[in-house]
Design a protein around this motif. Structure first.
Motif, mmCIF file in Angstrom:
data_model
loop_
_atom_site.group_PDB
_atom_site.id
_atom_site.type_symbol
_atom_site.label_atom_id
_atom_site.label_comp_id
_atom_site.label_asym_id
_atom_site.label_seq_id
_atom_site.Cartn_x
_atom_site.Cartn_y
_atom_site.Cartn_z
ATOM 1 N N CYS A 1 0.826 -1.209 0.000
ATOM 2 C CA CYS A 1 0.000 0.000 0.000
ATOM 3 C C CYS A 1 0.861 1.261 0.000
ATOM 4 C CB CYS A 1 -0.984 -0.038 1.166
ATOM 5 S SG CYS A 1 -1.782 1.536 1.466
ATOM 6 N N TRP B 1 -10.788 0.044 -2.497
ATOM 7 C CA TRP B 1 -9.947 1.257 -2.521
ATOM 8 C C TRP B 1 -9.435 1.525 -3.927
ATOM 9 C CZ3 TRP B 1 -5.275 -0.166 1.206
ATOM 10 C CH2 TRP B 1 -4.487 -1.142 0.612
ATOM 11 N N VAL C 1 -17.236 2.701 -9.749
ATOM 12 C CA VAL C 1 -16.540 3.945 -10.128
ATOM 13 C C VAL C 1 -15.572 3.670 -11.278
ATOM 14 C CG1 VAL C 1 -14.813 5.605 -9.299
ATOM 15 C CG2 VAL C 1 -16.861 5.159 -7.953
ATOM 16 N N ALA D 1 2.805 1.520 -3.281
ATOM 17 C CA ALA D 1 2.000 1.928 -4.446
ATOM 18 C C ALA D 1 1.860 3.452 -4.469
ATOM 19 C CB ALA D 1 0.618 1.282 -4.371
ATOM 20 N N ARG E 1 -3.683 2.109 -9.190
ATOM 21 C CA ARG E 1 -4.642 1.122 -9.721
ATOM 22 C C ARG E 1 -3.896 -0.040 -10.386
ATOM 23 N NH1 ARG E 1 -9.228 5.685 -11.496
ATOM 24 N NH2 ARG E 1 -9.823 6.027 -9.320
ATOM 25 N N GLN F 1 -1.395 9.325 0.121
ATOM 26 C CA GLN F 1 -2.277 9.856 -0.929
ATOM 27 C C GLN F 1 -3.569 10.192 -0.200
ATOM 28 O OE1 GLN F 1 -2.949 6.822 -3.866
ATOM 29 N NE2 GLN F 1 -4.879 7.641 -4.522
ATOM 30 N N LEU G 1 -3.387 8.063 -9.318
ATOM 31 C CA LEU G 1 -4.467 7.065 -9.274
ATOM 32 C C LEU G 1 -4.200 5.936 -10.256
ATOM 33 C CD1 LEU G 1 -7.764 9.184 -9.147
ATOM 34 C CD2 LEU G 1 -6.575 8.019 -7.287
ATOM 35 N N ASN G 2 -3.729 6.294 -11.430
ATOM 36 C CA ASN G 2 -3.552 5.242 -12.433
ATOM 37 C C ASN G 2 -2.402 4.302 -12.067
ATOM 38 O OD1 ASN G 2 -5.795 5.936 -13.958
ATOM 39 N ND2 ASN G 2 -4.674 7.503 -15.095
ATOM 40 N N THR H 1 -1.414 -6.620 -7.280
ATOM 41 C CA THR H 1 -1.594 -7.165 -5.934
ATOM 42 C C THR H 1 -2.728 -8.193 -5.902
ATOM 43 O OG1 THR H 1 -0.748 -5.134 -4.980
ATOM 44 C CG2 THR H 1 -2.057 -6.518 -3.523
ATOM 45 N N VAL I 1 -8.326 17.316 -9.187
ATOM 46 C CA VAL I 1 -8.685 15.916 -9.478
ATOM 47 C C VAL I 1 -7.944 15.448 -10.723
ATOM 48 C CG1 VAL I 1 -10.560 14.393 -10.227
ATOM 49 C CG2 VAL I 1 -10.893 15.884 -8.267
ATOM 50 N N GLY J 1 -15.827 9.308 -0.683
ATOM 51 C CA GLY J 1 -14.656 8.526 -1.033
ATOM 52 C C GLY J 1 -14.519 8.446 -2.540
ATOM 53 N N GLY K 1 -14.289 19.106 -8.538
ATOM 54 C CA GLY K 1 -12.895 18.718 -8.672
ATOM 55 C C GLY K 1 -12.033 19.791 -9.312
ATOM 56 N N ARG K 2 -12.637 20.606 -10.172
ATOM 57 C CA ARG K 2 -11.879 21.681 -10.816
ATOM 58 C C ARG K 2 -11.435 22.736 -9.815
ATOM 59 N NH1 ARG K 2 -11.596 21.887 -16.367
ATOM 60 N NH2 ARG K 2 -13.154 20.488 -17.212
HETATM 61 C C1 MFK Z 1 -1.751 -2.632 -3.011
HETATM 62 C C2 MFK Z 1 -2.567 -1.837 -3.839
HETATM 63 C C3 MFK Z 1 -2.331 -0.420 -3.845
HETATM 64 C C4 MFK Z 1 -3.375 0.459 -3.420
HETATM 65 C C5 MFK Z 1 -2.921 1.413 -2.377
HETATM 66 C C6 MFK Z 1 -3.834 2.513 -2.227
HETATM 67 C C7 MFK Z 1 -4.007 3.036 -0.887
HETATM 68 C C8 MFK Z 1 -5.383 3.462 -0.659
HETATM 69 C C9 MFK Z 1 -5.577 4.920 -0.760
HETATM 70 C C10 MFK Z 1 -6.901 5.279 -1.297
HETATM 71 O O1 MFK Z 1 -7.821 4.517 -1.348
HETATM 72 S S1 MFK Z 1 -6.961 6.847 -1.857
HETATM 73 C C11 MFK Z 1 -8.556 7.062 -2.456
HETATM 74 C C12 MFK Z 1 -8.734 6.590 -3.815
HETATM 75 N N1 MFK Z 1 -9.832 7.342 -4.359
HETATM 76 C C13 MFK Z 1 -10.183 7.184 -5.592
HETATM 77 O O2 MFK Z 1 -9.639 6.396 -6.329
HETATM 78 C C14 MFK Z 1 -11.279 8.097 -6.068
HETATM 79 C C15 MFK Z 1 -12.342 7.354 -6.792
HETATM 80 N N2 MFK Z 1 -13.131 8.301 -7.601
HETATM 81 C C16 MFK Z 1 -12.822 8.531 -8.885
HETATM 82 O O3 MFK Z 1 -11.874 8.016 -9.429
HETATM 83 C C17 MFK Z 1 -13.730 9.462 -9.609
HETATM 84 O O4 MFK Z 1 -13.938 8.967 -10.898
HETATM 85 C C18 MFK Z 1 -13.166 10.894 -9.711
HETATM 86 C C19 MFK Z 1 -12.755 11.393 -8.340
HETATM 87 C C20 MFK Z 1 -11.967 10.983 -10.639
HETATM 88 C C21 MFK Z 1 -14.319 11.741 -10.254
HETATM 89 O O5 MFK Z 1 -14.089 13.108 -10.006
HETATM 90 P P1 MFK Z 1 -14.723 14.226 -10.956
HETATM 91 O O6 MFK Z 1 -14.189 15.541 -10.498
HETATM 92 O O7 MFK Z 1 -16.182 14.029 -11.092
HETATM 93 O O8 MFK Z 1 -14.010 13.820 -12.314
HETATM 94 P P2 MFK Z 1 -14.200 14.361 -13.809
HETATM 95 O O9 MFK Z 1 -14.727 15.759 -13.818
HETATM 96 O O10 MFK Z 1 -14.897 13.349 -14.627
HETATM 97 O O11 MFK Z 1 -12.693 14.358 -14.249
HETATM 98 C C22 MFK Z 1 -11.796 15.387 -13.903
HETATM 99 C C23 MFK Z 1 -10.668 15.320 -14.897
HETATM 100 O O12 MFK Z 1 -9.823 14.210 -14.575
HETATM 101 C C24 MFK Z 1 -11.135 15.106 -16.330
HETATM 102 O O13 MFK Z 1 -10.197 15.753 -17.179
HETATM 103 P P3 MFK Z 1 -10.474 17.222 -17.768
HETATM 104 O O14 MFK Z 1 -10.399 18.147 -16.598
HETATM 105 O O15 MFK Z 1 -9.365 17.400 -18.752
HETATM 106 O O16 MFK Z 1 -11.837 17.176 -18.394
HETATM 107 C C25 MFK Z 1 -11.024 13.603 -16.473
HETATM 108 O O17 MFK Z 1 -10.873 13.197 -17.798
HETATM 109 C C26 MFK Z 1 -9.751 13.327 -15.691
HETATM 110 N N3 MFK Z 1 -9.719 11.962 -15.196
HETATM 111 C C27 MFK Z 1 -10.561 11.400 -14.306
HETATM 112 N N4 MFK Z 1 -10.179 10.143 -14.044
HETATM 113 C C28 MFK Z 1 -9.073 9.908 -14.781
HETATM 114 C C29 MFK Z 1 -8.763 11.079 -15.500
HETATM 115 N N5 MFK Z 1 -7.708 11.167 -16.307
HETATM 116 C C30 MFK Z 1 -6.912 10.085 -16.418
HETATM 117 N N6 MFK Z 1 -7.144 8.940 -15.760
HETATM 118 C C31 MFK Z 1 -8.202 8.814 -14.940
HETATM 119 N N7 MFK Z 1 -8.393 7.682 -14.295
#
Ligand code: MFK
Length: 566
Positions: A133, A424, A430, A136, A295, A173, A291-292, A301, A284, A181, A228-229
């Motif tokens: 974790c 997560w 999502v 990553a 992921r 992060q 995030l990528n 994992t 965001v 979340g 997010g903006r």
């Molecule tokens: C062992 C494994 C390792 C894991 C360890 C991790 C430790 C744990 C820590 C956590 O859990 S941290 C919390 C993780 N949280 C998330 O992953 C959040 C989940 N929610 C999302 O992913 C939502 O989709 C998001 C927050 C992105 C939605 O927010 P918005 O503001 O409604 O997004 P919107 O307006 O669709 O996108 C904003 C911009 O980001 C856009 O670009 P533009 O501004 O140019 O239009 C999107 O195209 C871009 N975007 C969003 N997701 C993207 C992305 N671009 C590239 N890749 C993506 N995945």
């Protein structure tokens, strides 16, 4: 009195986790040129030895240790010290020394260094109580800092990618707030200018691995708009030179179902000093490189945890006798294990395809198609493999009978830790919506996928493999047609179908990729991967029915289940 000598079942054990992993080794032999494989193999073998030996034993001994938060010292000072488990301390040193993050940034083998790095991660992860974790997030932070173009990158990235344990930093992060979340745009933390810098005020609700030396986080600069903006991406160093937290209080550690060694906390930011990384808005979007990457770690994992469970179940099947024979000689038991191995092989191929693409994109050797594929496959790989991990680990526990349900075997932890993987870093839903987002922003991404699949299935000479490859491509085409037709007619129906769409693609791609790997294995005279591909097809799409598969070749099923050569 008669002496009673009860029967004691020998527990499952692990050998060298690299040497014993046929699926990983065959995959690496396919994608790495022989000279690269020869160079990286000693590090993988060494990690396989640690994972199956010292670290596995430590993880069993360490089972009951959990992080402890001490908020106050004896004299009334707020200290918020988190003491992590002994295995976590060892894991931090090893992670630096063995280059769990550094390997990708040193890039000694160019784009293929990502494959090398993630093969190390895959071996290391299941024996280190989810230390993956913080690693990553560290990897994600290094990439995000480099892409930000900020001068802060110079200071931090050297630490994040160091092999020297004394210099090595991990990163947090901090995204999640109690408002959301998933809907991160609702974050309430504010950023206030002070002097030359910024201070953050707010509460972060779910901060993983809170012992990190730095974090990337989001906050809304005063006066910014909503969503997010209106957020900006900030860099925070958590402690001052005397080790005191800088404007941060740790309210409590979370009491979680699994990942219990990970010190996940609730934090209050009381004027924490912070540096904006990339302007004062679009936070965001600007944190998405992190995030990528995380992921991708999540997908690897998931595969690694499945592999660990299956390795233990397989060893147990050799040791455990029931109804007159070892479980390894019982047709239904090996049939069940063979199904699990097939899932593992599908997940491995999908996750590592995303890894290969990531490497090429980072090293700027990617085609436009690679860039499109990476954006599309990252959420698909994460969501598909996360679901598989929970299902596979549940079945793994069952394969031990009651022992799988008893804590001091160490087995229940596998299922509890797996359950976080679909949650997560974005839940399955999502990430399904993210798959649609990727396609709506770039219509070429779907064409890229179809072209790539045509290349993959073009390699299939074996008749049955070619048939499942064709079915996989047809299924992807059908999913594409559904999306095209429904998008115009009813966007809400598209949203409702997003998960089915994304999983259909993920599962079909897995089948095609395992079929390709099987074709390579057949050339070496190994039929196990072929059977894995046919089993995946049978389990998932009614591509084949058990009747099509013909008479059960029990010897072949056992070879797949117990991973034994013909
Ligand atoms: C062992 C494994 C390792 C894991 C360890 C991790 C430790 C744990 C820590 C956590 O859990 S941290 C919390 C993780 N949280 C998330 O992953 C959040 C989940 N929610 C999302 O992913 C939502 O989709 C998001 C927050 C992105 C939605 O927010 P918005 O503001 O409604 O997004 P919107 O307006 O669709 O996108 C904003 C911009 O980001 C856009 O670009 P533009 O501004 O140019 O239009 C999107 O195209 C871009 N975007 C969003 N997701 C993207 C992305 N671009 C590239 N890749 C993506 N995945």
């Amino acid at each position: 009195m008669r002496a009673i000598e009860p029967f004691n079942q020998p527990p499952p054990d692990l050998g060298n986790q690299y040497d014993e992993d046929r699926a990983l080794r065959q995959y690496l032999a396919r994608v790495l040129p022989p000279e690269v494989l020869a160079e990286v193999e000693p590090s993988l073998r060494e990690m396989g030895e640690l994972a199956g030996g010292e670290l596995y034993r430590m993880s069993l001994e360490d089972r009951e240790n959990e992080p402890v938060l001490t908020q106050w010292d004896a004299w009334g000072n707020r200290v918020d010290h988190i003491e992590v488990s002994p295995l976590w301390k060892r894991a931090e040193v090893l992670a630096a020394q063995k280059g769990l993050v550094a390997t990708a940034y040193e890039a000694a083998h160019g784009a293929l260094s990502r494959v090398h790095q993630f093969a190390l991660v895959y071996l290391f992860g299941p024996s280190t109580d989810v230390y993956s974790c913080p690693l990553a997030m560290t990897d994600g932070a290094a990439r995000t800092l480099l892409e930000s173009g900020s001068s802060v990158a110079e200071r931090a990235v050297g630490h994040l990618t160091s092999r020297d344990p004394a210099r090595f930093w991990t990163s947090g992060q901090w995204m999640t707030e109690s408002t959301g979340g998933s809907d991160v745009g609702r974050s309430e933390t504010v950023a206030v200018p002070e002097g030359d810098g910024w201070r953050l005020w707010g509460r972060k609700w779910f901060t993983s691995a809170t012992t990190s030396q730095m974090a990337l986080t989001l906050a809304r600069p005063e006066g910014n708009g909503p969503g997010g903006r209106g957020l900006a991406l900030f860099y925070v160093e958590t402690r001052d030179d005397d080790g005191r937290l800088r404007g941060i209080e740790v309210n409590r550690l979370k009491d979680k179902l699994g990942t219990r060694k990970v010190p996940t906390a609730e934090l209050t930011l009381r004027g924490a000093p912070a540096i904006p990384l990339k302007g004062l808005d679009s936070g965001v979007r600007n944190i998405t490189p992190m995030l990528n990457i995380t992921r991708t770690w999540n997908a690897v994992t998931s595969v690694a945890l499945m592999r660990r469970g299956i390795a233990l179940a397989r060893d147990y099947a050799r040791r455990r006798v029931a109804f007159g024979a070892a479980l390894a000689d019982k047709p239904l038991h090996v049939e069940t294990l063979a199904g699990l191995q097939a899932e593992l092989e599908g997940a491995l191929q999908l996750a590592f395809w995303a890894v290969e693409l990531l490497g090429r994109v980072e090293q700027q050797t990617a085609s436009e198609r690679d860039v499109q594929l990476l954006r599309l496959l990252t959420p698909i790989a994460k969501l598909t493999t996360g679901k598989q991990a929970v299902a596979v680990l549940s079945e793994v526990l069952e394969s031990f009978g009651g022992a799988g349900y008893v804590e001091d075997t160490g087995l229940p932890t596998l299922l509890r830790d797996a359950q976080v993987l679909p949650i997560w870093e974005g839940t399955t839903n999502v990430l399904s919506l993210d798959t649609l987002r990727a396609l709506s922003r770039d219509h070429g991404a779907f064409v890229a996928l179809r072209e790539a699949l045509a290349e993959v299935t073009g390699e299939l000479e074996d008749e049955a493999l070619a048939r499942v490859g064709r079915k996989a491509s047809e299924t992807v085409d059908r999913a594409g047609a559904w999306l095209r037709d429904t998008m115009g007619a009813d966007p809400l129906e598209v949203e409702a179908g997003a998960r089915r769409f994304a999983l259909t693609i993920g599962r079909s791609v897995e089948i095609a990729l395992v079929a390709r790997q099987a074709q390579h294995a057949l050339r070496q005279g190994d039929g196990r991967t072929r059977l894995a591909a046919l089993r995946l097809a049978e389990a998932r799409h009614d591509f084949l029915t058990p009747v099509d598969r013909g008479r059960l070749d029990r010897a072949a099923v056992r070879q797949l289940a117990m991973d034994e050569p013909a």
